[in-house]
Design a protein around this motif. Structure first.
Motif, mmCIF file in Angstrom:
data_model
loop_
_atom_site.group_PDB
_atom_site.id
_atom_site.type_symbol
_atom_site.label_atom_id
_atom_site.label_comp_id
_atom_site.label_asym_id
_atom_site.label_seq_id
_atom_site.Cartn_x
_atom_site.Cartn_y
_atom_site.Cartn_z
ATOM 1 N N HIS A 231 0.827 -1.210 0.000
ATOM 2 C CA HIS A 231 0.000 0.000 0.000
ATOM 3 C C HIS A 231 0.863 1.263 0.000
ATOM 4 O O HIS A 231 0.421 2.320 -0.469
ATOM 5 N N ASP B 281 1.779 1.729 -3.612
ATOM 6 C CA ASP B 281 0.572 2.184 -4.300
ATOM 7 C C ASP B 281 0.331 3.668 -4.035
ATOM 8 O O ASP B 281 -0.076 4.417 -4.930
ATOM 9 N N TYR C 228 -1.626 -6.726 0.962
ATOM 10 C CA TYR C 228 -1.658 -5.314 0.566
ATOM 11 C C TYR C 228 -1.440 -4.401 1.767
ATOM 12 O O TYR C 228 -0.706 -3.416 1.700
ATOM 13 N N ARG D 166 -9.085 -0.130 -3.764
ATOM 14 C CA ARG D 166 -8.089 0.321 -2.784
ATOM 15 C C ARG D 166 -8.761 0.600 -1.437
ATOM 16 O O ARG D 166 -8.228 0.240 -0.378
#
Length: 666
Positions: free
Chosen positions: A226, A229, A260, A495
Motif C-alpha cells: 500500500h 501504491d 496489501y 483500494r
C-alpha cells in the motif's frame, strides 16, 4: 575459538593491572560541559593480524591545542559482556590508552583522520603508537577529545573486531538482511496521500540500493504494497521521482510477498474471511509487479501481526514455502535451545509444518540505542561478531530487519550492508539459504494478535462494499481501458476496500473506508437517469416502443433494463442489456399488446448483474388496434350479419316475385 596462550594471558594480566577495575578511567574521562564536540564519521571494523585501525572524526568548536585519546578495552566474547559494555562504556578493564594524539588538519569537509598500527605482540621500540591486540575478539574503543589541561570535552564509543585467520572448522555466521517497511495506510479515505515518515524510509531504501552505488548488496526487500501504491497515485513530482528510483533499486532483488496491508490474520480467519486474505495477497503482488516492475517472490512471505495454522495452510496452497516471522510474534521456547534453532524452525499448519526463520530484533535494537547514527551500524556489527565468537565452530544464522526509520539517510545502512559483505566471519545470504543450511526441526507457535481489530459487523460491511464495487465494475469493466477515469474509479474502490482491513484501524476508520465505496458509487450512478414518464400509442399489435435514457457521465456504461407489465408481452426477454453513451440514448423495446386500451410498463434500470439499482420509471402504453381475439369476434359478427342480410334479401326477393305473379293473374 582457539585457546588463549600463556604469553597472551600474561599480556592481558599486565594490561589489566595497569588500569583500575570498573569505572576504570579517570573521572575526567567522562565528557564535561566544556566547548568541543567529537563526531564519528567512519572507521575500520575488521582488523586482521597487523592491520591498522583507522578512524575519521569531525571535531567541532574545539580549542586549537586539543588532543585525542584512544582507550581500548579488553576483548569481549560474550553477549552479556557486550550488553554491559553498551550500558556503560566506562565500565570494565581497559587494555591500553594512547593519549596526547595531536589533531590533524581537517580536510575540506572538516574531517580529520587518525591511524593506529596494531600488533599481536608488544614492541619495545616504535616511533608510532601501537595497539597491542593479544587475542581475537570484539574490542571496545573510546575516543576522547581533551583540552590542553586534560579535561574531557567529548567522547565517542565504538568497537572494532580482531578477526582470526581463516579456518575451515569455523564457519561464518550466516546473516540474512531484510529491509522491511510497514505502516498504517498512506492513502486516506478521501483519497489524499500522506506517507508521513514512510517517505524518508522509502528514500533511504532507494538510496542504499542505488545501482550506481551498491549494485550487488545482498538483501531482500519487504515493503507494504500500500506504500508503493500511495506513491503511484500521488500527484506530487517527488512521489513520481521516488517511485522511479525504487523501480531501479529493486531490479533483480528478492522482493518478498506480502498482503496489501498488514493484517490480523487470526481475526480474518475467525470472521470467515480466509478467502479475502488470498485477495489481499493477490492485490499486494499485483501492486508490486505493476509499480516496481519486478515480480515478488511468492515463495517467501513476511508475517506482520499474526498467523493461525489455517492461514499458514492456505499460504502453502498458494505456493508459499518460507515464512519470515518477527521474534516478537513467536511464543518463547519452553526449553533452552541453540541459536540456530531459534533462527530456523517450523510453524504448525493443519497439515505438514511450514519452514520459517525468525527475524532477530535484539541486534538491530542498537540502531535506536546509539547516541549517534554514525556509530549505530558498528554496534550492530560488533553484536554479530560477538555471536560468532561465542561458538565459532557451530554453523548458525541470523535474520536482520533493520528498521529503515532508524536511518536519517542511507549512509549508516550502507555501512552495515557493506561491512557484512566484507567481514571474514559473517556471510550475507538470503533467508532460504539459512533454511537450506540449517535444517529446521524445532516447532514454534505464533502468538495471537494482541487485539482483534474487527467489529462484529465488519464482515457484512465488507461484503456489501465488495458487492457495490463489483456492480459498478460490471457496468464499465468490459469497455474501460487502462488510464481512463472509469478504470481509475474501479481502482479507487478496490483500494478503499483493501485499506479497510489494515491491522490497527479502529472501527470508525474501517467504516470511513467502506463508506467511500458506497458513497462514490452512489454519486456516480446518480448520473444515469431512467426514462421520464410519458404516454406511448401503439398502432399495431406488435411494435417497438422508444425509451429515452440519459447518461450524464463522460463515458459509456452498460446497464440492464428490467421490464414488467400485466397487459404487454415482451417477445425477446423481460430484460435488456444495453450500452449507454454519454447524453440521451434512445432504446427500442419490442412489445406486443394483449388487449386494446392503456397498459402500464414498469422499467427499472440496474447494473448488469441486477445488484445495483440505478432508477425506476413507468410508461403508459395505449393500444388502439384490435387484438387477435377482437378480430375473430368481429369477423364472426360480420359473417352472421352477412348471412342474415343474404337470407333477408332472398326472402324479400321471393316475396316480391310472388306479389308480381299475383298481380299478373288478376
Amino acid at each position: 575459538m582457539r585457546a588463549v596462550g600463556p604469553a597472551v594471558a600474561a599480556v592481558l594480566l599486565c594490561a589489566a593491572a595497569s588500569w583500575p577495575a570498573a569505572g576504570a578511567q579517570d573521572d575526567d574521562s567522562r565528557p564535561t560541559d566544556a566547548a568541543g564536540a567529537l563526531e564519528l564519521v567512519d572507521q575500520s571494523i575488521w582488523l586482521a593480524e597487523e592491520d591498522e585501525f583507522q578512524v575519521s572524526l569531525r571535531i567541532l568548536d574545539a580549542p586549537g591545542d586539543a588532543t585525542v585519546e584512544i582507550n581500548v578495552g579488553l576483548p569481549i566474547r560474550s553477549r552479556s559482556a557486550f550488553v554491559d559494555r553498551l550500558a556503560d562504556p566506562f565500565t570494565g578493564l581497559f587494555l591500553q590508552r594512547i593519549s596526547g594524539l595531536a589533531v590533524p588538519e581537517p580536510d575540506t569537509d572538516g574531517i580529520v583522520s587518525l591511524q593506529v598500527a596494531t600488533t599481536s605482540r608488544r614492541k619495545a621500540e616504535s616511533d608510532s603508537p601501537l595497539l597491542a591486540l593479544p587475542a581475537e575478539g570484539v574490542y571496545p574503543v573510546s575516543l576522547v577529545l581533551r583540552s590542553r589541561d586534560g579535561r574531557a570535552l567529548d567522547s565517542v564509543h565504538t568497537f572494532f573486531v580482531h578477526t582470526p585467520p581463516p579456518d575451515a572448522n569455523q564457519p561464518p555466521l550466516l546473516v540474512s538482511t531484510v529491509l522491511a517497511l510497514s505502516g498504517t495506510p498512506a492513502v486516506n479515505p478521501d483519497g489524499s496521500v500522506d506517507l508521513g515518515s514512510a517517505r524518508q524510509s522509502l528514500q533511504t531504501l532507494a538510496d542504499v540500493f542505488d545501482p550506481r552505488v551498491r549494485p550487488q548488496a545482498l538483501a531482500a526487500v519487504s515493503v507494504d504494497p500500500h506504500l508503493i501504491d500511495a506513491l503511484a497515485i500521488g500527484e506530487r513530482p517527488e512521489h513520481t521521482a521516488l517511485l522511479t528510483r525504487l523501480q531501479q533499486a529493486t531490479v533483480n532483488r528478492q522482493i518478498t510477498s506480502s498482503t496489501y496491508v498488514p493484517l490480523d490474520s487470526d481475526a480474518w480467519i475467525a470472521q470467515g474471511l480466509s478467502l479475502e486474505i488470498g485477495w489481499q495477497v493477490e492485490a499486494g503482488a499485483a501492486v508490486l509487479a505493476e509499480h516496481l516492475g519486478s515480480q515478488p517472490d511468492r515463495s517467501v512471505i513476511a508475517l506482520t501481526a499474526s498467523a493461525s495454522p489455517e492461514l499458514l495452510q492456505r499460504l502453502r496452497q498458494k505456493g508459499v514455502e518460507l515464512v519470515l516471522a518477527p521474534e516478537a510474534l513467536l511464543n518463547p521456547f519452553g526449553e533452552p535451545v541453540s541459536t540456530s534453532a531459534k533462527t530456523s524452525f517450523l510453524l504448525p499448519t493443519t497439515a505438514d509444518p511450514m519452514p520459517a526463520v525468525a527475524i532477530d530484533s535484539t541486534a538491530t535494537a542498537h540502531l535506536a540505542r546509539a547516541n549517534s547514527t554514525a556509530t549505530a551500524p558498528y554496534l550492530v556489527l560488533a553484536d554479530l561478531a560477538v555471536r560468532w565468537f561465542e561458538d565459532p565452530q557451530q554453523l548458525r544464522g541470523i535474520v536482520l530487519a533493520p528498521p529503515l526509520a532508524s536511518f536519517p539517510d542511507s549512509a549508516g545502512l550502507g555501512v552495515l550492508l557493506d561491512q557484512i559483505a566484507a567481514s571474514p566471519i559473517l556471510s550475507p545470504v538470503d533467508p532460504a539459504t539459512i533454511v537450506e543450511r540449517i535444517e529446521p526441526d524445532t516447532l514454534r507457535q505464533v502468538r495471537p494478535a494482541e487485539e482483534n481489530g474487527f467489529g462484529e459487523d465488519y464482515r457484512a460491511a465488507l461484503s456489501d462494499g465488495q458487492r457495490i464495487a463489483r456492480s459498478y465494475q460490471n457496468m464499465v469493466d468490459p469497455i474501460a481501458t487502462v488510464g481512463t477515469p472509469e478504470r481509475e474509479l474501479i481502482e479507487t474502490l478496490e483500494r478503499a476496500l483493501l485499506l479497510s482491513g489494515a491491522y490497527g484501524l479502529t472501527e470508525t476508520q474501517q467504516d470511513a473506508y467502506l463508506a467511500v465505496v458506497a458513497q462514490t458509487v452512489r454519486d456516480t450512478v446518480a448520473a444515469i437517469q431512467p426514462p421520464s414518464r410519458q404516454r406511448i400509442t401503439l398502432t399495431s399489435r406488435s411494435e417497438s416502443i422508444p425509451m429515452l435514457v440519459r447518461n450524464n457521465l463522460d463515458h459509456d456504461v452498460i446497464v440492464r433494463l428490467n421490464l414488467n407489465s400485466d397487459k404487454l408481452d415482451f417477445p425477446d426477454e423481460d430484460f435488456l442489456l444495453t450500452r449507454l453513451s454519454p447524453g440521451v440514448n434512445q432504446i427500442q423495446v419490442p412489445v406486443r399488446a394483449k388487449t386494446s386500451g392503456d397498459a402500464v410498463l414498469e422499467i427499472s434500470v440496474n447494473s448488469p448483474t441486477g445488484l445495483l439499482a440505478l432508477g425506476e420509471s413507468q410508461l403508459t402504453v395505449r393500444a388502439t388496434s384490435l387484438s387477435g381475439a377482437g378480430v375473430g369476434i368481429a369477423a364472426a359478427a360480420l359473417a352472421i350479419l352477412l348471412l342474415w342480410w343474404a337470407r333477408h334479401w332472398r326472402r324479400h326477393r321471393r316475396a316480391k316475385l310472388e306479389l308480381k305473379k299475383s298481380s299478373v293473374s288478376a
